[in-house]
Write a protein that holds these residues in place. Structure first.
Motif, PDB file in Angstrom:
ATOM      1  N   ILE A 175      59.647 -59.511  40.289  1.00 39.92           N
ATOM      2  CA  ILE A 175      59.182 -58.210  40.787  1.00 39.92           C
ATOM      3  C   ILE A 175      57.664 -58.140  40.750  1.00 39.92           C
ATOM      4  CG2 ILE A 175      59.164 -55.740  40.285  1.00 39.92           C
ATOM      5  CD1 ILE A 175      62.083 -56.058  39.396  1.00 39.92           C
ATOM      6  N   ALA A 176      57.041 -58.672  39.704  1.00 37.52           N
ATOM      7  CA  ALA A 176      55.579 -58.660  39.608  1.00 37.52           C
ATOM      8  C   ALA A 176      54.953 -59.517  40.699  1.00 37.52           C
ATOM      9  CB  ALA A 176      55.144 -59.150  38.236  1.00 37.52           C
ATOM     10  N   MET A 177      55.535 -60.674  40.982  1.00 38.77           N
ATOM     11  CA  MET A 177      55.006 -61.521  42.053  1.00 38.77           C
ATOM     12  C   MET A 177      55.150 -60.835  43.405  1.00 38.77           C
ATOM     13  SD  MET A 177      56.287 -65.252  40.751  1.00 38.77           S
ATOM     14  CE  MET A 177      55.998 -66.007  42.325  1.00 38.77           C
ATOM     15  N   PHE A 178      56.247 -60.150  43.618  1.00 38.67           N
ATOM     16  CA  PHE A 178      56.440 -59.426  44.873  1.00 38.67           C
ATOM     17  C   PHE A 178      55.405 -58.308  45.015  1.00 38.67           C
ATOM     18  CE2 PHE A 178      58.564 -55.966  47.239  1.00 38.67           C
ATOM     19  CZ  PHE A 178      58.697 -56.618  48.461  1.00 38.67           C
ATOM     20  N   ALA A 179      55.157 -57.586  43.929  1.00 39.34           N
ATOM     21  CA  ALA A 179      54.168 -56.507  43.974  1.00 39.34           C
ATOM     22  C   ALA A 179      52.765 -57.051  44.225  1.00 39.34           C
ATOM     23  CB  ALA A 179      54.206 -55.711  42.673  1.00 39.34           C
ATOM     24  N   LEU A 180      52.426 -58.160  43.599  1.00 39.95           N
ATOM     25  CA  LEU A 180      51.114 -58.756  43.821  1.00 39.95           C
ATOM     26  C   LEU A 180      50.967 -59.265  45.248  1.00 39.95           C
ATOM     27  CD1 LEU A 180      50.437 -60.724  40.536  1.00 39.95           C
ATOM     28  CD2 LEU A 180      49.185 -58.756  41.416  1.00 39.95           C
TER      29      LEU A 180
END
Length: 58
Positions: free
Chosen positions: A22-27
């Motif tokens: 999820i963090a990689m997608f948000a970044l």
């Protein structure tokens, strides 16, 4: 007791992986799409224009 501990560790690892994805997608949504192409071509003469568009050679 060992089975519950193993299940807890696996559940924790799955949660860590989910949060990482999820963090990689948000970044990736926050970063500009041409950011890395600008970094790799930083030595070239043709740069992005003031409007933010990338030149055709980049």
């Amino acid at each position: 007791m060992v089975a519950e501990l193993r299940a807890g560790v696996l559940l924790g690892l799955a949660l860590v992986f989910l949060v990482t994805i999820i963090a990689m997608f948000a970044l990736s949504m926050a970063m500009r799409p041409d950011r890395w192409s600008e970094r790799t071509h930083s030595g070239s003469r043709l740069r992005a224009t003031r409007s933010g568009a990338v030149s055709p050679a980049a």
